[in-house]
Design a protein around this motif. Structure first.
Motif, PDB file in Angstrom:
ATOM      1  N   ALA A   1      -8.047  -1.591   6.745  1.00 22.55           N
ATOM      2  CA  ALA A   1      -7.533  -2.811   7.340  1.00 22.55           C
ATOM      3  C   ALA A   1      -6.093  -3.080   6.859  1.00 22.55           C
ATOM      4  CB  ALA A   1      -8.433  -3.987   6.995  1.00 22.55           C
ATOM      5  N   LEU A   2      -5.850  -2.835   5.577  1.00 25.45           N
ATOM      6  CA  LEU A   2      -4.504  -3.095   5.066  1.00 25.45           C
ATOM      7  C   LEU A   2      -3.488  -2.107   5.625  1.00 25.45           C
ATOM      8  CD1 LEU A   2      -5.365  -4.055   1.411  1.00 25.45           C
ATOM      9  CD2 LEU A   2      -4.653  -5.551   3.250  1.00 25.45           C
ATOM     10  N   GLY A   3      -3.933  -0.908   5.933  1.00 27.18           N
ATOM     11  CA  GLY A   3      -3.044   0.054   6.572  1.00 27.18           C
ATOM     12  C   GLY A   3      -2.606  -0.424   7.949  1.00 27.18           C
ATOM     13  N   LEU A   4      -3.536  -1.024   8.680  1.00 28.45           N
ATOM     14  CA  LEU A   4      -3.187  -1.559  10.003  1.00 28.45           C
ATOM     15  C   LEU A   4      -2.197  -2.713   9.885  1.00 28.45           C
ATOM     16  CD1 LEU A   4      -6.652  -1.447  11.785  1.00 28.45           C
ATOM     17  CD2 LEU A   4      -4.687   0.037  12.195  1.00 28.45           C
ATOM     18  N   ILE A   5      -2.390  -3.560   8.875  1.00 31.36           N
ATOM     19  CA  ILE A   5      -1.436  -4.645   8.633  1.00 31.36           C
ATOM     20  C   ILE A   5      -0.068  -4.076   8.292  1.00 31.36           C
ATOM     21  CG2 ILE A   5      -0.891  -6.565   7.078  1.00 31.36           C
ATOM     22  CD1 ILE A   5      -3.950  -7.020   6.888  1.00 31.36           C
ATOM     23  N   TYR A   6      -0.057  -3.018   7.479  1.00 33.83           N
ATOM     24  CA  TYR A   6       1.186  -2.359   7.097  1.00 33.83           C
ATOM     25  C   TYR A   6       1.956  -1.880   8.331  1.00 33.83           C
ATOM     26  CZ  TYR A   6       4.245   1.142   4.957  1.00 33.83           C
ATOM     27  OH  TYR A   6       5.327   1.875   4.571  1.00 33.83           O
ATOM     28  N   PHE A   7       1.265  -1.178   9.217  1.00 32.33           N
ATOM     29  CA  PHE A   7       1.949  -0.635  10.394  1.00 32.33           C
ATOM     30  C   PHE A   7       2.261  -1.710  11.428  1.00 32.33           C
ATOM     31  CE2 PHE A   7       0.189   3.272   8.577  1.00 32.33           C
ATOM     32  CZ  PHE A   7       1.373   3.997   8.501  1.00 32.33           C
ATOM     33  N   ARG A   8       1.486  -2.771  11.468  1.00 29.73           N
ATOM     34  CA  ARG A   8       1.811  -3.901  12.344  1.00 29.73           C
ATOM     35  C   ARG A   8       3.099  -4.569  11.860  1.00 29.73           C
ATOM     36  NH1 ARG A   8      -0.146  -5.698  17.127  1.00 29.73           N
ATOM     37  NH2 ARG A   8      -2.069  -4.770  16.444  1.00 29.73           N
ATOM     38  N   ALA A   9       3.237  -4.714  10.542  1.00 33.69           N
ATOM     39  CA  ALA A   9       4.460  -5.298   9.974  1.00 33.69           C
ATOM     40  C   ALA A   9       5.661  -4.385  10.224  1.00 33.69           C
ATOM     41  CB  ALA A   9       4.285  -5.554   8.477  1.00 33.69           C
ATOM     42  N   LEU A  10       5.437  -3.081  10.150  1.00 33.45           N
ATOM     43  CA  LEU A  10       6.512  -2.139  10.458  1.00 33.45           C
ATOM     44  C   LEU A  10       6.973  -2.303  11.904  1.00 33.45           C
ATOM     45  CD1 LEU A  10       8.295   0.332   9.842  1.00 33.45           C
ATOM     46  CD2 LEU A  10       6.335   1.759  10.450  1.00 33.45           C
ATOM     47  N   ARG A  11       6.032  -2.394  12.814  1.00 27.29           N
ATOM     48  CA  ARG A  11       6.365  -2.567  14.235  1.00 27.29           C
ATOM     49  C   ARG A  11       7.126  -3.875  14.457  1.00 27.29           C
ATOM     50  NH1 ARG A  11       4.620  -0.375  19.398  1.00 27.29           N
ATOM     51  NH2 ARG A  11       5.716  -1.681  20.862  1.00 27.29           N
ATOM     52  N   ARG A  12       6.665  -4.935  13.783  1.00 26.26           N
ATOM     53  CA  ARG A  12       7.315  -6.242  13.930  1.00 26.26           C
ATOM     54  C   ARG A  12       8.746  -6.209  13.391  1.00 26.26           C
ATOM     55  NH1 ARG A  12       8.336 -10.418  16.711  1.00 26.26           N
ATOM     56  NH2 ARG A  12       8.510 -12.353  15.581  1.00 26.26           N
ATOM     57  N   ALA A  13       8.944  -5.544  12.248  1.00 27.00           N
ATOM     58  CA  ALA A  13      10.288  -5.456  11.665  1.00 27.00           C
ATOM     59  C   ALA A  13      11.224  -4.685  12.580  1.00 27.00           C
ATOM     60  CB  ALA A  13      10.226  -4.799  10.289  1.00 27.00           C
TER      61      ALA A  13
ATOM     62  N   PHE B   1      -5.537   6.410   0.481  1.00 24.79           N
ATOM     63  CA  PHE B   1      -4.555   7.243   1.186  1.00 24.79           C
ATOM     64  C   PHE B   1      -5.099   7.673   2.547  1.00 24.79           C
ATOM     65  CE2 PHE B   1      -2.739  11.504   2.015  1.00 24.79           C
ATOM     66  CZ  PHE B   1      -1.436  11.102   2.260  1.00 24.79           C
ATOM     67  N   LEU B   2      -6.363   8.073   2.589  1.00 22.98           N
ATOM     68  CA  LEU B   2      -6.976   8.446   3.865  1.00 22.98           C
ATOM     69  C   LEU B   2      -7.037   7.252   4.817  1.00 22.98           C
ATOM     70  CD1 LEU B   2      -9.821  10.833   2.706  1.00 22.98           C
ATOM     71  CD2 LEU B   2      -7.703  11.433   3.891  1.00 22.98           C
ATOM     72  N   GLY B   3      -7.255   6.059   4.256  1.00 21.90           N
ATOM     73  CA  GLY B   3      -7.231   4.847   5.077  1.00 21.90           C
ATOM     74  C   GLY B   3      -5.866   4.618   5.709  1.00 21.90           C
ATOM     75  N   PHE B   4      -4.806   4.859   4.936  1.00 22.79           N
ATOM     76  CA  PHE B   4      -3.454   4.728   5.484  1.00 22.79           C
ATOM     77  C   PHE B   4      -3.195   5.779   6.565  1.00 22.79           C
ATOM     78  CE2 PHE B   4      -2.217   1.826   2.124  1.00 22.79           C
ATOM     79  CZ  PHE B   4      -1.266   1.058   2.754  1.00 22.79           C
ATOM     80  N   LEU B   5      -3.690   6.994   6.346  1.00 25.54           N
ATOM     81  CA  LEU B   5      -3.514   8.026   7.378  1.00 25.54           C
ATOM     82  C   LEU B   5      -4.254   7.671   8.663  1.00 25.54           C
ATOM     83  CD1 LEU B   5      -3.755  11.366   5.361  1.00 25.54           C
ATOM     84  CD2 LEU B   5      -1.717  10.291   6.327  1.00 25.54           C
ATOM     85  N   LEU B   6      -5.451   7.131   8.525  1.00 23.52           N
ATOM     86  CA  LEU B   6      -6.207   6.703   9.702  1.00 23.52           C
ATOM     87  C   LEU B   6      -5.494   5.551  10.411  1.00 23.52           C
ATOM     88  CD1 LEU B   6      -8.768   6.914  11.419  1.00 23.52           C
ATOM     89  CD2 LEU B   6      -9.845   5.333   9.822  1.00 23.52           C
ATOM     90  N   ALA B   7      -4.990   4.606   9.639  1.00 25.80           N
ATOM     91  CA  ALA B   7      -4.246   3.489  10.230  1.00 25.80           C
ATOM     92  C   ALA B   7      -2.986   3.980  10.930  1.00 25.80           C
ATOM     93  CB  ALA B   7      -3.882   2.468   9.157  1.00 25.80           C
ATOM     94  N   ARG B   8      -2.346   4.983  10.379  1.00 33.63           N
ATOM     95  CA  ARG B   8      -1.154   5.568  11.008  1.00 33.63           C
ATOM     96  C   ARG B   8      -1.513   6.184  12.350  1.00 33.63           C
ATOM     97  NH1 ARG B   8       0.891  10.770  11.106  1.00 33.63           N
ATOM     98  NH2 ARG B   8       3.109  10.878  11.555  1.00 33.63           N
ATOM     99  N   ALA B   9      -2.618   6.918  12.392  1.00 33.23           N
ATOM    100  CA  ALA B   9      -3.046   7.539  13.647  1.00 33.23           C
ATOM    101  C   ALA B   9      -3.358   6.473  14.694  1.00 33.23           C
ATOM    102  CB  ALA B   9      -4.262   8.427  13.404  1.00 33.23           C
ATOM    103  N   ILE B  10      -4.010   5.403  14.283  1.00 30.71           N
ATOM    104  CA  ILE B  10      -4.326   4.317  15.212  1.00 30.71           C
ATOM    105  C   ILE B  10      -3.044   3.636  15.695  1.00 30.71           C
ATOM    106  CG2 ILE B  10      -5.403   2.037  15.374  1.00 30.71           C
ATOM    107  CD1 ILE B  10      -7.570   3.131  13.434  1.00 30.71           C
ATOM    108  N   ALA B  11      -2.109   3.392  14.771  1.00 25.95           N
ATOM    109  CA  ALA B  11      -0.843   2.731  15.139  1.00 25.95           C
ATOM    110  C   ALA B  11      -0.044   3.615  16.105  1.00 25.95           C
ATOM    111  CB  ALA B  11      -0.019   2.430  13.892  1.00 25.95           C
ATOM    112  N   LEU B  12      -0.019   4.914  15.870  1.00 24.30           N
ATOM    113  CA  LEU B  12       0.692   5.813  16.776  1.00 24.30           C
ATOM    114  C   LEU B  12       0.056   5.830  18.169  1.00 24.30           C
ATOM    115  CD1 LEU B  12       1.544   8.847  14.483  1.00 24.30           C
ATOM    116  CD2 LEU B  12       3.145   7.254  15.550  1.00 24.30           C
ATOM    117  N   ARG B  13      -1.268   5.836  18.192  1.00 16.93           N
ATOM    118  CA  ARG B  13      -1.963   5.808  19.484  1.00 16.93           C
ATOM    119  C   ARG B  13      -1.659   4.528  20.241  1.00 16.93           C
ATOM    120  NH1 ARG B  13      -7.732   8.133  19.751  1.00 16.93           N
ATOM    121  NH2 ARG B  13      -6.370   9.926  19.600  1.00 16.93           N
ATOM    122  N   MET B  14      -1.646   3.400  19.518  1.00 17.14           N
ATOM    123  CA  MET B  14      -1.333   2.123  20.167  1.00 17.14           C
ATOM    124  C   MET B  14       0.107   2.094  20.646  1.00 17.14           C
ATOM    125  SD  MET B  14      -3.455  -0.430  17.618  1.00 17.14           S
ATOM    126  CE  MET B  14      -2.386  -1.786  17.946  1.00 17.14           C
TER     127      MET B  14
END
Length: 74
Positions: free
Chosen positions: A1-13, A56-69
């Motif tokens: 969940a925190l990985g998704l927040i991380y990449f959402r914040a990246l997108r917003r920035a 770390f695997l959670g961040f990689l999964l969140a990255r894959a989800i963020a890229l797909r979105m």
């Protein structure tokens, strides 16, 4: 969940910076995003190798989800 927040914040920035809203808010968001990731991964490292690898695997999964979105939005 925190990985998704991380990449959402990246997108917003990136959106704020590209939108011409100045540099202060995107820079602050970037610093907060990186500080949050460092804090989380440091905490997991103190718990041991398995939690750190799981985080770390959670961040990689969140990255894959963020890229797909992001590809879906284009």
């Amino acid at each position: 969940a925190l990985g998704l927040i991380y990449f959402r914040a990246l997108r917003r920035a990136v959106d704020l910076f590209a939108g011409g809203s100045g540099w202060l808010w995107p820079a602050g968001l970037t610093i907060a995003r990186i500080a949050g990731a460092v804090t989380l991964l440091t905490f997991m490292a103190r718990l041991g190798a398995v939690p750190l690898l799981a985080g770390f695997l959670g961040f990689l999964l969140a990255r894959a989800i963020a890229l797909r979105m992001a590809r879906r939005d284009c």
